[in-house]
Design an enzyme around this catalytic site. Structure first.
Site, PDB file in Angstrom:
ATOM      1  CD  GLU A 142      59.498  61.203   9.454  1.00 49.77           C
ATOM      2  OE1 GLU A 142      59.977  60.379  10.255  1.00 49.77           O
ATOM      3  OE2 GLU A 142      60.199  61.956   8.759  1.00 49.77           O
ATOM      4  CG  HIS A 258      61.461  52.302   6.822  1.00 50.42           C
ATOM      5  ND1 HIS A 258      60.443  52.478   5.911  1.00 50.42           N
ATOM      6  CD2 HIS A 258      61.718  53.520   7.350  1.00 50.42           C
ATOM      7  CE1 HIS A 258      60.102  53.769   5.894  1.00 50.42           C
ATOM      8  NE2 HIS A 258      60.860  54.416   6.761  1.00 50.42           N
ATOM      9  NE  ARG A 304      59.874  53.838  10.707  1.00 45.98           N
ATOM     10  CZ  ARG A 304      60.924  54.659  10.793  1.00 45.98           C
ATOM     11  NH1 ARG A 304      62.093  54.178  11.173  1.00 45.98           N
ATOM     12  NH2 ARG A 304      60.809  55.933  10.516  1.00 45.98           N
ATOM     13  CG  HIS A 365      65.159  51.974   8.777  1.00 46.13           C
ATOM     14  ND1 HIS A 365      65.744  52.633   7.715  1.00 46.13           N
ATOM     15  CD2 HIS A 365      64.682  52.939   9.603  1.00 46.13           C
ATOM     16  CE1 HIS A 365      65.623  53.947   7.891  1.00 46.13           C
ATOM     17  NE2 HIS A 365      65.002  54.165   9.035  1.00 46.13           N
ATOM     18  NE  ARG A 400      65.087  54.848  14.937  1.00 47.47           N
ATOM     19  CZ  ARG A 400      64.698  55.536  13.867  1.00 47.47           C
ATOM     20  NH1 ARG A 400      64.146  56.736  13.998  1.00 47.47           N
ATOM     21  NH2 ARG A 400      64.863  55.028  12.655  1.00 47.47           N
TER      22      ARG A 400
END
Ligand code: SIN
Length: 567
Positions: A142, A258, A304, A365, A400
């Protein structure tokens, strides 16, 4: 607002004044019960803490909805842990610090990455059906991970598999009293110590649960915004009740968006997992160009916040309200097997993951900010522990790293259990039962239509003024709107919708305040009027309710070292 700067970073004390509860007694009957440990929240943090504590203590767990209605249950990606022979906690540490954009607490991250692998192995040994090939865990990729390290289950159904197994284990052990549909309203504080909680049942009945220790694991606050991937329950209840109780809050400006939520008309929206980009899916602009190439060395797998910012920029540039996810070049049979949930849910919405471009746009998110805790989940209030998304442990910094959230719930949930052993063994074995000072007026509460309208307005306003891009002007306006809405709320009746609105407004107020003070851009916090990192802002912001209820703000001391920022 009061503001002070502390060099130690640990000095805010919670208030000692009596705290008025937000609902009235109204003359109805109140139920009473008592436990050693009361856990609030049915996600991975709460389940881990409850299961562990129940080996020795008398435990109850209250959850606002059902166990299949938590952010954990809907988690798709997986659990990040350095388990592969090519991986190490040091690599995982480095990736987490980089994603956190210079604001992680390194000691907390060390704990996360060093204890994480053993927590995941324990789940594996307990029989949780992680995806394997020839007996070996299949590890996914990811964003911002330098190597594949995401353990997953059921393809993209990790949350439901893990949560289901944890609930089953608790039910089989039958040592935890489980209460679904029990909405915790307020924490009970006596002489500066947390002694239980007041909750509202399905039929509007009040229950007082006294406990020697309380573990808050009530999840996130995605519904502060108009579009979110979070389930309906994520309305900032844990953060708001902890704040009302006098707990120190931290990093409240950091809400992670997100980049790839399905762009439709529903809220919550369907998450289109980042793991798809890990398998090679692209992000395209309106004209079919891969817009992340050249923006970051990891392209679609950049941290992200970087992907979200760019997607937002592209949407503004192209005057569209979505970008496109393209998995058409990937093997269809593999996609169906690896992403059964996303494949099925997209099909229900009229899209074929193998053949269609999927419209996606950013949605709130994960709440990085929350209740400040130390490395053992201890909050600033004795007797009150916290773990999972409700907290700000410092492991996520300003952004995060993907799939570090379930890991955090596991690692810090287990640390809470270890510290409870110490705390409960050393402290007075009797449960403190206090007289509840509920006002006895009977309250009509707020008009449900008006509550719905205010909530919708709050979400739209927060998305516009305190969302992905922020500015001083917008934040001043946001602060005014929130204050106005709070003043319009009449004293609450006993309706969950009213409580949720109050909690959302409380979180919004603190978020706007912290966002206005942080005059730089870092991680998920982007200020159009301060677009750069400012080295002097390598510090956390703390908030606590003052004696008059108004927030007092404190800046922690600078973090040591240079910090690792994004490329
Ligand atoms: C995802 O599956 O894209 C989300 C994983 C996460 O939030 O860490």
């Amino acid at each position: 607002m009061n503001r002070s700067v502390s060099s130690s970073g640990a000095t805010l004390n919670h208030k000692k004044r009596p705290i008025p509860y937000v609902v009235a007694g109204g003359g109805g009957k109140i139920r009473y019960s008592s436990y050693d440990v009361l856990v609030i929240g049915g996600g991975i943090g709460g389940l881990t803490a409850a299961g562990g504590a129940s080996r020795r203590w008398n435990v109850a767990l209250l959850t606002k909805s059902s166990f299949d209605d938590t952010a954990t249950f809907f988690a798709q990606g997986g659990i990040a842990a350095a388990l592969a022979p090519y991986d190490s906690p040091v690599l995982h540490l480095r990736d987490t610090l980089t994603a956190g954009d210079g604001l992680c607490d390194e000691a907390a991250v060390r704990i996360l990455v060093e204890e994480g692998p053993e927590r995941v192995r324990e789940l594996d040994r307990a029989g949780i059906r992680f995806d394997k090939r020839r007996g070996q865990l299949i590890l996914g990729t990811e964003g911002a991970h330098s190597v594949p390290r995401i353990v997953h289950a059921g393809g993209d159904a990790t949350g439901s598999v893990v949560a289901g197994a944890l609930v089953d284990a608790i039910v089989a052990g039958s040592r935890v009293e489980l209460h679904e549909h029990e909405f915790v309203i307020d924490l009970l504080i006596n002489n500066g110590r947390c002694v239980g909680a007041l909750s509202l049942g399905k039929e509007g009945e009040l229950t007082v649960s006294f406990a020697r220790a309380v573990v808050l694991a009530a999840g996130g606050a995605g519904h502060v915004f108009a579009n979110t991937t979070n389930p309906d329950v994520s309305t900032g209840d844990g953060q708001a009740m902890a704040y009302r109780a006098g707990a120190v809050m931290r990093d409240m400006e950091f809400m992670q968006f997100h980049p790839t939520a399905f762009h439709g008309h529903e809220n919550p929206t369907l998450l289109v997992t980042e793991a798809l980009r890990g398998e090679g899916a692209y992000l395209l602009d309106r004209d079919g160009r891969r817009f992340m190439v050249g923006v970051h060395p990891q392209a679609e797998l950049a941290p992200r916040d970087v992907v979200t910012r760019k997607a937002h920029e592209i949407m503004v540039r192209d005057c569209t309200d979505f970008v496109q996810l393209d998995a058409r070049h990937l093997d269809c049979a593999h996609l169906q097997k690896r992403f059964p949930t996303v494949h099925r849910e997209l099909a229900r919405r009229g899209y074929d993951l193998c053949r269609d471009l999927i419209p996606v746009s950013p949605a709130s998110h994960y709440f990085v900010g929350g209740v400040a805790t130390d490395m053992w989940g201890r909050t600033s209030i004795p007797g009150l522990y916290a773990c999972g998304e409700v907290t700000a442990t410092g492991v996520h910094g300003a952004n995060r790293l993907a799939s570090n959230s379930l890991l955090e719930g596991l690692v810090f949930g287990e640390r809470v259990v270890r510290d409870l052993e110490r705390y409960l063994t050393d402290s007075d074995p009797s449960v403190c039962k206090i007289k509840l000072e509920l006002t006895h007026e009977s309250r009509e509460g707020n008009d449900p239509e008006e509550v719905r309208h205010m909530r919708q307005h709050l979400g739209i306003m927060m998305s516009r003024l305190c969302g992905i891009v922020r500015s001083a002007d917008g934040l001043v306006r946001a602060g005014r709107v929130v204050a106005d809405m709070k003043s319009q709320l009449r004293p609450l009746g006993r309706h969950p919708e009213e409580l949720e609105l109050l909690n959302l407004l409380t979180v919004a107020e603190l978020m706007v305040l912290s966002a206005a003070v942080r005059e730089e851009s870092r991680g998920v916090h982007l200020r159009s009027d301060f677009p750069e990192h400012d080295h002097d802002w390598r510090r956390h912001i703390r908030l606590v309710g003052g004696a008059d209820g108004a927030p007092i703000l404190e800046l922690e001391g600078m973090l040591e070292g240079e910090g690792v920022a994004h490329a």
